[in-house]
Design a protein around this motif. Structure first.
Motif, PDB file in Angstrom:
ATOM      1  N   LYS A  94       0.839  -1.207   0.000  1.00 15.51           N
ATOM      2  CA  LYS A  94       0.000   0.000   0.000  1.00 15.51           C
ATOM      3  C   LYS A  94       0.871   1.253   0.000  1.00 15.51           C
ATOM      4  N   ASP A  97       2.160   1.686  -3.514  1.00 18.92           N
ATOM      5  CA  ASP A  97       1.113   2.256  -4.370  1.00 18.92           C
ATOM      6  C   ASP A  97       0.928   3.752  -4.126  1.00 18.92           C
ATOM      7  N   ASP A  98       1.064   4.144  -2.875  1.00 18.79           N
ATOM      8  CA  ASP A  98       0.854   5.549  -2.512  1.00 18.79           C
ATOM      9  C   ASP A  98       2.075   6.422  -2.775  1.00 18.79           C
ATOM     10  N   ILE A 270      -4.520  -2.984  -2.490  1.00 17.81           N
ATOM     11  CA  ILE A 270      -3.318  -2.712  -3.287  1.00 17.81           C
ATOM     12  C   ILE A 270      -3.596  -3.009  -4.755  1.00 17.81           C
ATOM     13  N   SER A 271      -2.754  -2.490  -5.624  1.00 18.96           N
ATOM     14  CA  SER A 271      -2.924  -2.698  -7.060  1.00 18.96           C
ATOM     15  C   SER A 271      -2.449  -4.099  -7.459  1.00 18.96           C
ATOM     16  N   ASN A 273      -0.512  -4.709  -9.853  1.00 19.52           N
ATOM     17  CA  ASN A 273       0.908  -4.574 -10.165  1.00 19.52           C
ATOM     18  C   ASN A 273       1.769  -4.783  -8.926  1.00 19.52           C
ATOM     19  N   VAL A 274       1.389  -4.150  -7.824  1.00 16.68           N
ATOM     20  CA  VAL A 274       2.147  -4.315  -6.585  1.00 16.68           C
ATOM     21  C   VAL A 274       1.968  -5.721  -6.025  1.00 16.68           C
TER      22      VAL A 274
END
Length: 355
Positions: A94, A97-98, A270-271, A273-274
């Motif tokens: 997270k 992502d941020d 979360i994405s 991708n991550v």
């Protein structure tokens, strides 16, 4: 008749599916009861979901042997031990992502005053157990009963040299996750337990999951046990896990952890991708796959499909969380006994629910 055939056919399919699930649960129950007896486990919670819905959730044995209090999968709170590392990994995701943390940046970028080693190492290496940070020296260090903050906990190992050049070898390290949690709370400017609570537990409605406070009683928590020389369960010694919460200090229920496991199949926090970064095995400099991503062991299932899992072994607890993204299945087992080998039992349940 053709209009009647479709509903009858559908009913037949649904009925067959339901019977198949019942048969699987009966087999799993039998395996679980045998496991409980063989390992002398006082209490155990097992929860299984498929496509986001619980298909089996059952408590076995007792939380307190004196009172014969039964285990409840939705309420009984266990130490989840190193499954905490998987939770830490998603919280880290997270922050990635941020834009708060870059996995490829040096740990020293975030912790300017951390003692310099012979080699630099980055956040990704730290989360993948290839940074060269040591594990516990001995059982005394592992079972330390001294309440400390994460920063205080760093003093146990921060002046020790790296075991090797980062990226050249793999060695499991709970203390590496202590350092990782320091990176995370420093970068986010939020205490680690608050960070994880706000980023994961609240949005996933994991109401019974939180950091264990060694000096504060917890409602619905089980007693924790070890086996004595006669292989009889007795109460474990107390332990303070606050400083190593990221590595093994969270409490939870089996049903709460099912919610978390489904985040690794259909991510909401979360994405994708991550998530792929967390669930892809890291490689050493020589190209060798370690079988560990970030906070997750990476294997293949009996179906030769992807499997993400983590075991846990703490004072008075042994646990396992298995996630099968292609089948949409999550399996969680929590016990209140130290020293139980969970991998074989997890594999047995996998063979039941994936075939």
């Amino acid at each position: 008749m053709k209009y009647l055939f479709a509903p009858l056919f559908l009913f037949s399919v649904v009925s067959t599916f339901a019977q198949s699930q019942i048969s699987k649960i009966e087999r799993a129950e039998s395996i679980a009861r045998t496991f409980l007896k063989k390992e002398h486990i006082p209490g155990m919670a097992i929860s299984v979901s498929q496509h986001g819905k619980l298909i089996w959730s059952e408590g076995f044995g007792y939380t307190h042997l004196n009172t014969k209090t039964p285990v409840e999968t939705d309420k009984t709170i266990f130490r989840i031990a190193s499954i905490s590392k998987s939770i830490t990994a998603v919280a880290l995701g997270k922050l990635v992502d941020d834009g708060i943390i870059d996995l490829n940046k040096s740990v020293y970028y975030y912790l300017r005053e951390y003692p310099r080693k012979n080699y630099d190492f980055n956040v990704k290496q730290l989360g993948g157990n290839i940074a060269g940070i040591r594990h516990y020296k001995n059982n005394k260090e592992y079972a330390l009963n001294k309440k400390m903050s994460i920063t205080e906990g760093l003093n146990l190992f921060k002046y020790d040299p790296l075991l090797w050049k980062p990226g050249t070898k793999y060695r499991y390290s709970s203390l590496g996750f202590v350092l990782l949690s320091s990176v995370m709370e420093t970068a986010a400017k939020i205490p680690f337990d608050t960070l994880v609570n706000d980023a994961i537990f609240k949005p996933l409605k994991m109401e019974y999951t939180h950091m264990e406070h060694s000096d504060v009683p917890t409602q619905n928590i089980t007693e924790f046990h070890k086996l004595n020389l006669l292989r009889k369960p007795v109460i474990s010694k107390p332990v303070a896990n606050e400083y190593k919460v990221a590595a093994g200090g969270f409490l939870s229920t089996s049903e709460d952890l099912i919610k978390f496991g489904n985040e690794l199949i259909t991510p909401q926090i979360i994405s994708k991708n991550v998530l792929s970064k967390l669930t892809t095995s890291q490689r050493l400099d020589n190209g060798y796959k370690t079988g560990y991503g970030i906070g997750l062991s990476i294997r293949t299932s009996v179906n030769q499909t992807p499997k993400y899992y983590h075991t846990g072994g703490g004072m008075g607890s042994s646990s396992i969380l298995c996630v099968y993204p292609e089948e949409g299945i999550v399996i969680c087992v929590l016990t209140n006994l130290s020293g139980v080998s969970m991998v074989e039992f997890g594999n047995a349940l996998e063979s039941v629910f994936l075939k």
